[in-house]
Every structure is written in structure tokens, then in C-alpha cells.
Design an enzyme around this catalytic site. Structure first.
Site, PDB file in Angstrom:
ATOM      1  CD  GLU A 105      48.140  45.292  37.238  1.00 50.85           C
ATOM      2  OE1 GLU A 105      47.682  44.495  38.032  1.00 50.85           O
ATOM      3  OE2 GLU A 105      47.818  46.195  36.776  1.00 50.85           O
TER       4      GLU A 105
ATOM      5  CB  CYS B  20      45.046  49.704  35.304  1.00 54.57           C
ATOM      6  SG  CYS B  20      44.821  47.977  35.163  1.00 54.57           S
TER       7      CYS B  20
ATOM      8  CG  HIS C  32      41.257  51.486  32.875  1.00 54.31           C
ATOM      9  ND1 HIS C  32      42.271  50.695  32.132  1.00 54.31           N
ATOM     10  CD2 HIS C  32      41.078  50.806  34.127  1.00 54.31           C
ATOM     11  CE1 HIS C  32      42.417  49.457  32.819  1.00 54.31           C
ATOM     12  NE2 HIS C  32      41.519  49.727  33.896  1.00 54.31           N
TER      13      HIS C  32
END
Length: 410
Positions: A81, A113, A240
């Protein structure tokens, strides 16, 4: 079905770190909330680092270890990103400085992500259909953070760096379960980067979206594999990790939904199955789409009895996309990953004070802003690089000329 998975993995976590308590004190944040983050340090961007240097420095040891087999990398994808151009991909720079074969597909993907997981799954499908069993794909998650005091409690959670994942039919680290994968996607504005130097974060909405996607993607996984038992099927869990405290909350929520137990049993399960994956995150911070794979590296480097273990993995990307999938850790995986010496390099980072961090922030905030020409001050570079000399040369940003970024090995 030909086994496909992760052959190699390496992380570059920057050259500098900042103490989370020091950042809290410098910003005047409530110190009682540090415990909720479960974080000790975060990596800090230096003026000669950017998403390109992060990507190349993460991938180079993997490429070097392949020797002449590096010519069989047919697909190179950067997930970020933190793009440096609206057209030219970071992958083009990475391809050049990794000296990969010209017979290689290159591209860049963006889905917050989640991007690396999306490309890992697509690369696995691509390789499964290739006639050449020696073909490989290289997926690199690379990001920086321009967050400053406006981000409040999100600022201490962020990191700097990249994780490179080598995908092949020789899964020496993790063999993917290719016949099952739980998905959940919907549109939400929980975090975004509407400008190169501006991150927007809605912390409460982001947490709720993350938790909702965990439950829904896991249920979709179970729909495909009804025999799944959350506490018995997965020897370890890797998620994550925006910050370790969020993973703890996620584990507790899913346990409450699918495997209710007393608080002490939930805590013990978290300690046994999840905590080994959080060691690096506690001292590096959130590497965005590299976060899940830094957690996987942490599990293999710090977990016990991981060889042959089935791992449940949860990937989430704001905006949002999510996936719950699984794989089996290969025999010898700890030895294979140990050759990358990730822990040694994480420990070698130089610690900066809050005052030094404040002086470094303008470079981080301007790193992605397009400038036709730029000169990078490298006067302090060697001082930061010195502890990393035993690990080989490091790629650094030297400047920009007519929007073309220039790099050098030091």
C-alpha cells in the site's frame, strides 16, 4: 495433486527501532494502554530506506540461496500500500536489483494487508498448472508507514520492512492445504491511505471488521472441511498482526464462538498455539501485508514441535478482504528458516530515541510523495549499517532524478 507451498521466507525489518514506551511518553499517550498492545519496540524508517529497498533486502538472501535456480523464478509480485509510482511497479525495481531472469512476469498488487495472501494463493494455482515442476514465484510484501502524532495510538503499532515469500513445488517451510480456504469480503472504510503521506484509521471499525472477517472466513473454511475441530485440527495458529493484543482478542472471540472454555483454558491455549507467532511482531510492529508471514517466521523460529504441525492461518486486509487457510510445516523447516538469521538482524537494529525519531519522521512522511529530483543524505548511513555487515550488502536509496529512483549496494 502436486504439493505447493512456501519454499523459502525472509524478512527485512529495517535498521532502526524505537521503544514503544518511549513513543508513548513522547506523545503524551496513556501508558496504561501499552499492555493492551503487547508491544515492546517498532521498526523505524530511515532516509535511505523505502519500499523498494525493503523489498530487495528481504528477497536477496532467498534469491542468492537459489543459485542458478533463481532463473526459474517466473513470477515476481510486490504487494504494497506504499507504491512509489501510480504506473511503474516496485516489482520492476526489485527485478532489476535482484538480477532476475528477463523471462519473468512482474506486477504489483494492492489490497491493504491481504495482498500477499491473495497472490500466494494465486501463485500456488499458477504453479500447480505449470509443466515445469521447478518453476517458482516470488511474492514480496513491502511497506512503510507515514503515520505521525495524528494517528494517536495507531502510531506505536506500525513497523517498517518487508517479507519475501518464495512459492514452489518444493515447500521446504509450509505445504499449503490446496483443497480448502475460507473467504469473506465486503466494502468498508476502516483504514485507507488517500494520499501518499496520509493514513486514515478508524480503530474501532477496523477491530470490528477484523473480528467479523475472522469468524466468517473460518466458518467458510469449515463449510469446505466439515471435520475441522478448531482446537484439535490446528496445532498452531498464525494471524495477521496489526499488534499482538489484537490477535489475543481475536483468538478469545473465536474460542468463545466455536470452542467455549473457561478463561484459564483459553489463556493456556493462546499461550501454547499463538504466542510463538508473536515474538517478532512485539519488537517490529505491523508490516501490513507482510505481517502474517512475519508471524509464520516467528512461529517456525520460536515454536516447539512445529515440524509436521498443521497451522491455521488468518489473513485480513482493510477495505476489506480476508481468508482463513491452512498448511503443514515441513520437516526440517526450522533449520531452513534459521539460515536466514532473521532474529539476529532484528536484534542488530540500532535503537533511536524519541527525539531522533522526531527528526527522522519528515523523511518517512515525504518518502512516497512524488518529487522529480531528490538527493538523499547518506552521511549517517554507514553507522546504521555497521551491525549488518556480516549479513552481506544492503540496498539503499541514493536519490531521484527525473522521477527515476536510484539505488546502490553498501
Amino acid at each position: 495433486m502436486r504439493p505447493i507451498g512456501i519454499e523459502g521466507l525472509n524478512a527485512y525489518c529495517g535498521l532502526a527501532r524505537l521503544s514503544v514506551p518511549a513513543l508513548f511518553e513522547g506523545r503524551g499517550l496513556d501508558p496504561d494502554r501499552i499492555g493492551n498492545l503487547m508491544a515492546d519496540h517498532r521498526s523505524v524508517l530511515l532516509p535511505w530506506e523505502d519500499p523498494v529497498t525493503n523489498a530487495v533486502n528481504a528477497a536477496k538472501p532467498l534469491v542468492d540461496a537459489l543459485g542458478t535456480d533463481a532463473e526459474r523464478i517466473e513470477l515476481l509480485v510486490t504487494s504494497t500500500e506504499s507504491g512509489v509510482d501510480f504506473s511503474k511497479s516496485i516489482a520492476s525495481y526489485a527485478h532489476r536489483y535482484l538480477n532476475l531472469s528477463p523471462r519473468c512476469r512482474i506486477m504489483e498488487v494492492k489490497q491493504a494487508c491481504y495482498g500477499t495472501t491473495g497472490m500466494l494463493r494465486l501463485a500456488a494455482g499458477y504453479l500447480a498448472g505449470q509443466p515445469d515442476p521447478g518453476a517458482r514465484a516470488l511474492v514480496i510484501a513491502t511497506d512503510i508507514s507515514p503515520m505521525d502524532e495524528r494517528a494517536r495510538y495507531a502510531e506505536p503499532t506500525m513497523g517498517n520492512g518487508a517479507v519475501a515469500v518464495l512459492v514452489s513445488a518444493e515447500p521446504r517451510l509450509l505445504a499449503l492445504d490446496q483443497d480448502r480456504s475460507g473467504l469473506h469480503t465486503f466494502e468498508v472504510m476502516d483504514t485507507a491511505r488517500p494520499a501518499p503521506d496520509l493514513d486514515f484509521v478508524n480503530p474501532d471499525l477496523s477491530l470490528l471488521s477484523y473480528l467479523q472477517c475472522l469468524s466468517a472466513s473460518y466458518q467458510d473454511y469449515v463449510r469446505q472441511a466439515p471435520e475441522t475441530d478448531f482446537t484439535a485440527t490446528f496445532d498452531h495458529l498464525v494471524m495477521h498482526t496489526p499488534f499482538p493484543g489484537m490477535v489475543k482478542a481475536a483468538h478469545r472471540k473465536l474460542m468463545r464462538e466455536v470452542a467455549p472454555a473457561r478463561p484459564a483454558a483459553v489463556e493456556a491455549d493462546f499461550t501454547r498455539r499463538v504466542v510463538p507467532s508473536l515474538t517478532y511482531a512485539r519488537t517490529v510492529g505491523n508490516l501490513c501485508s507482510g505481517s502474517l508471514y512475519l508471524a509464520l517466521a516467528s512461529l517456525i523460529d520460536h515454536g516447539s514441535h512445529v515440524e509436521g504441525a498443521r497451522v491455521g492461518l488468518y489473513s485480513y486486509g482493510s477495505g476489506c478482504a480476508s481468508e482463513f487457510f491452512s498448511g503443514v510445516v515441513a520437516p526440517g523447516a526450522p533449520r531452513v528458516l534459521a539460515a536466514m538469521r532473521i532474529g539476529d538482524r532484528v536484534r542488530a537494529r540500532r535503537e533511536v530515541t524519541f527525539e531522533e525519531y522526531q527528526k527522522l519522521l519528515p523523511a518517512a512522511r515525504s518518502c512516497l510523495v512524488p518529487r522529480q529530483d531528490r538527493t538523499v543524505d547518506l552521511s549517517a548511513c554507514d553507522e546504521y549499517l555497521e551491525p549488518f555487515r556480516p549479513h552481506g550488502p544492503t540496498l539503499v536509496l541514493t536519490g531521484v532524478a527525473d522521477f527515476h529512483r536510484a539505488y546502490a549496494w553498501r
